[in-house]
Design an enzyme around this catalytic site. Structure first.
Site, PDB file in Angstrom:
ATOM      1  N   ASP A 165       0.799  -1.215   0.000  1.00 52.48           N
ATOM      2  CA  ASP A 165       0.000   0.000   0.000  1.00 52.48           C
ATOM      3  C   ASP A 165       0.836   1.272   0.000  1.00 52.48           C
ATOM      4  OD1 ASP A 165      -2.457   1.669   0.497  1.00 52.48           O
ATOM      5  OD2 ASP A 165      -1.390   2.015   2.375  1.00 52.48           O
ATOM      6  N   ASP A 168       5.040   0.659   3.953  1.00 49.60           N
ATOM      7  CA  ASP A 168       5.170  -0.590   4.689  1.00 49.60           C
ATOM      8  C   ASP A 168       4.947  -1.751   3.723  1.00 49.60           C
ATOM      9  OD1 ASP A 168       2.398  -0.591   4.244  1.00 49.60           O
ATOM     10  OD2 ASP A 168       2.030   0.437   6.139  1.00 49.60           O
ATOM     11  N   TYR A 325      -7.749   2.661   6.817  1.00 51.66           N
ATOM     12  CA  TYR A 325      -8.616   2.875   5.653  1.00 51.66           C
ATOM     13  C   TYR A 325     -10.051   2.542   6.039  1.00 51.66           C
ATOM     14  CZ  TYR A 325      -4.486   3.448   2.740  1.00 51.66           C
ATOM     15  OH  TYR A 325      -3.310   3.907   2.177  1.00 51.66           O
ATOM     16  N   GLU A 572       4.971  10.189   3.369  1.00 52.15           N
ATOM     17  CA  GLU A 572       4.596   8.866   2.887  1.00 52.15           C
ATOM     18  C   GLU A 572       3.819   8.967   1.578  1.00 52.15           C
ATOM     19  OE1 GLU A 572       3.231   4.616   4.695  1.00 52.15           O
ATOM     20  OE2 GLU A 572       2.274   6.391   5.538  1.00 52.15           O
TER      21      GLU A 572
END
Length: 620
Positions: A165, A168, A325, A572
């Site tokens: 995703d 990570d 999410y 990120e």
């Protein structure tokens, strides 16, 4: 009997038989001949008169009769020779010109959107899980997650593949499915643009990599199912926990040696409907591969039926998904998913569902709200409204769908108005970045989605020769909408107060400490364990590996940015964010505008009855 003509001496010529000429005729002819002799002769006539029988033939040969013209033989020969020489000379010159290598004028340099597009697509190569293809072109990545699913005793089937995703190694299928749907939408609309810049094959590979993985997350050969894989890997970070997982550890994906659990879901309408949308959209992308396209349609049909029959939110119950999410509703996925299912199958029952007033009401189409008009991995309603507006603009299916399609079209127009700075529906930073998430962290993923919708909707209007749209009593041209999209993307590419490009590798000033495990740990043959990688997480040195094309989370509401690896709210990058970036960039790239009007409707049957066949030819 006589024959008349013109003699070379200038007088009339009369040839008579000797026995038929009378004295009067001879006398008259003699008078005419004397008149002719009294005239001066030119040189040719004098030479013929004075020359003997042999000379006369020889003199005549000095002239050439070419039908309509008598010319000197010498002049004729010279003229012919000159023409032949000129032809030979021209041939030699042409041969030399062909032999000399030409210096073609170089094509104009690609615009910034195209340059950024090439880079943004590479991010997906860096996020691949499983056995990587030889052409992956990310030297610091390798095979990873090769035991996903197989090592979980509750599953015992392969979940190898797909995409990580973000920074990570968790595979969240909900945002990943949205990412693939968005990429497929951009390919269906702008395949010619992708092809023109040499990226069509690449983006199709990216979509297929995701689609192949989704087909592993459920029994794709069955007509009905009772479960779907929602997640691979764990991101639980409870206080004080030292359990190794994808968030506690800082490791290269290739070195992961801790267990990676698989999360199954038995009532997840939002997840299943989004995955159905992803497979349905991909089936249109791969319509040139009939067998694969039909496989995707079958999988999408199975998933959507599961979504409708087993109601529930996939993130309910306090799972990892609820923290990272969380899905607020599944009604918007029903509108979104049924729209894509109709476009992929042509089955009118899906269009009936997508335009059902109660479904639209539950999805929030009539009441607005704080996030109305904000297109994201959680809220698909805005995207569905644009998609259904396309259907109305291009096909105009009429009754019984027209009323809801007109409503969706009107709502889309209102949303486009809300993006314009004059209406102040959303705040903006001093540098001009629209705050679609109301000042919360990680704003750029929402901005790129809005830029894509504004660009594609303006192209829809242009395709039907509509110069703009109304915001109340005021008319705005489609160029105003494109200007909004351009200014937002240009902000992301560096036209901001910090002169910072938020796309890694674009320009000279971009984030160097991206929150990404694989990019921050060197590929030096050393195995860094769960905690062994913490030193790379905490170092202030730039990442040893540049994750080209990654769009980071973005600045704060004051245009500020902290290039700090541990602060994921700034640094990120995510699949969903980069999917929106790619879609916006391809929509804005190139000199021309325009979408492929027909590719989207390749599976949609004719809305109106076909005309009767012509009568048979008449026979007597």
């Amino acid at each position: 009997m006589s024959m008349y003509g013109r003699d070379p001496w200038g007088g009339p010529l009369e040839i008579c038989h000797p026995d038929s000429a009378t004295d009067d005729d001879r006398s008259r002819n003699l008078d005419i001949d004397r008149g002719a002799l009294s005239r001066p002769l030119d040189e040719t006539q004098q030479s013929w008169l004075l020359a003997g029988p042999g000379d006369q033939g020889r003199k005549k040969k000095k002239y050439v009769d070419i039908g309509c013209l008598v010319v000197s033989r010498k002049l004729f020969v010279w003229t012919l020779g000159v023409l032949l020489a000129a032809a030979v000379f021209a041939g030699v010159v042409a041969g030399i010109a062909k032999a000399i290598p030409r210096r073609h004028r170089p094509p104009p340099p690609p615009d910034d959107y195209t340059v950024a597009l090439h880079k943004a697509l590479r991010f997906f190569n860096a996020q691949r899980s499983g056995k990587l293809p030889k052409h992956n072109n990310i030297p610091w990545r390798g095979n990873s997650g090769m035991k996903d699913g197989l090592s979980d005793p509750a599953v015992r089937r392969s979940q190898v593949g797909g995409y990580y995703d973000a920074g990570d190694a968790v595979k969240f299928n909900f945002p990943a499915a949205f990412s693939m749907t968005l990429l497929s939408w951009s390919v269906i609309e702008y395949s010619a643009k992708y092809d023109a810049v040499g990226e069509l094959g690449h983006v199709r590979d990216i979509i297929k990599w995701g689609s192949d993985y989704f087909l592993k997350t459920f029994n794709s050969t069955a007509d009905s199912i009772d479960r779907v894989i929602a997640q691979v890997g764990s991101a639980a970070t409870s206080p004080g926990s030292t359990q190794p997982n994808d968030h506690y550890c800082w490791m290269r994906p290739e070195d992961i040696d801790y267990p990676r659990p698989v999360v199954e879901c038995h009532a997840c309408s939002d997840l299943a409907a989004e995955m159905a949308a992803a497979l349905a959209a991909a089936s249109i992308v791969f319509k040139d591969n009939k067998a694969y396209s039909q496989k995707l349609v079958h999988g999408a049909t199975t998933l959507f039926q599961f979504a409708r029959e087993r109601r529930g939110r996939y993130s309910a119950g306090g799972s990892d998904a609820a923290k990272f999410y969380n899905s607020t509703s599944y009604w918007d996925e029903f509108v979104w998913g049924s729209s894509w299912m109709y476009l992929a199958t042509g089955n009118s029952s899906y269009l009936t569902l997508a335009t059902h007033p109660k479904l639209a009401k539950h999805a929030g189409a009539f009441w607005g709200g704080l996030d109305y008009g904000v297109f994201s991995w959680d809220n698909k309603l805005t995207g569905a409204q644009v998609l259904l507006s396309r259907l109305r603009l291009f096909l105009s299916p009429g009754y019984p769908y027209e009323e809801m399609l007109r409503t969706f079209h009107n709502q889309t127009s209102i949303i486009m108005c809300s993006y314009l700075p004059i209406f102040k529906s959303f705040n903006r930073t001093r540098g001009g970045l629209i705050q679609l998430n109301h000042g919360k962290p990680q704003p750029l993923q929402y901005v790129v989605n809005a830029a894509f919708l504004a660009s594609v909707f303006s192209d829809y209007l242009e395709a039907v020769d509509t110069p703009g749209w109304y915001c109340g009593p005021h008319f705005y041209s489609i160029e105003v909408l494109r200007s909004f999209a351009r200014t937002q993307i240009e902000y992301i590419l560096g036209k901001n107060p910090l002169k910072m490009s938020y796309v890694v590798g674009f320009g000279n000033h971009y984030p160097k400490h991206v929150h990404h495990r694989g990019a921050s740990i060197p590929k030096n043959g050393v195995h860094y364990g769960c905690k062994g990688g913490w030193k790379w997480r905490d170092t202030k040195k730039p990442n040893p590996n540049i994750i080209v094309g990654a769009m980071v989370a973005g600045p704060d509401p004051h245009d500020g940015f902290k290039d700090v690896r541990k602060n994921f709210n700034y640094t990120e990058a995510t699949l969903a964010g980069n999917a929106g970036l790619v879609a916006a960039l391809v929509a804005l790239s190139g000199e021309g505008h325009g979408v492929d009007k027909n590719a989207m409707f390749s599976a949609v049957p004719s809305m109106f009855p076909l005309p009767p066949p012509p009568p048979a030819p008449w026979k007597p």
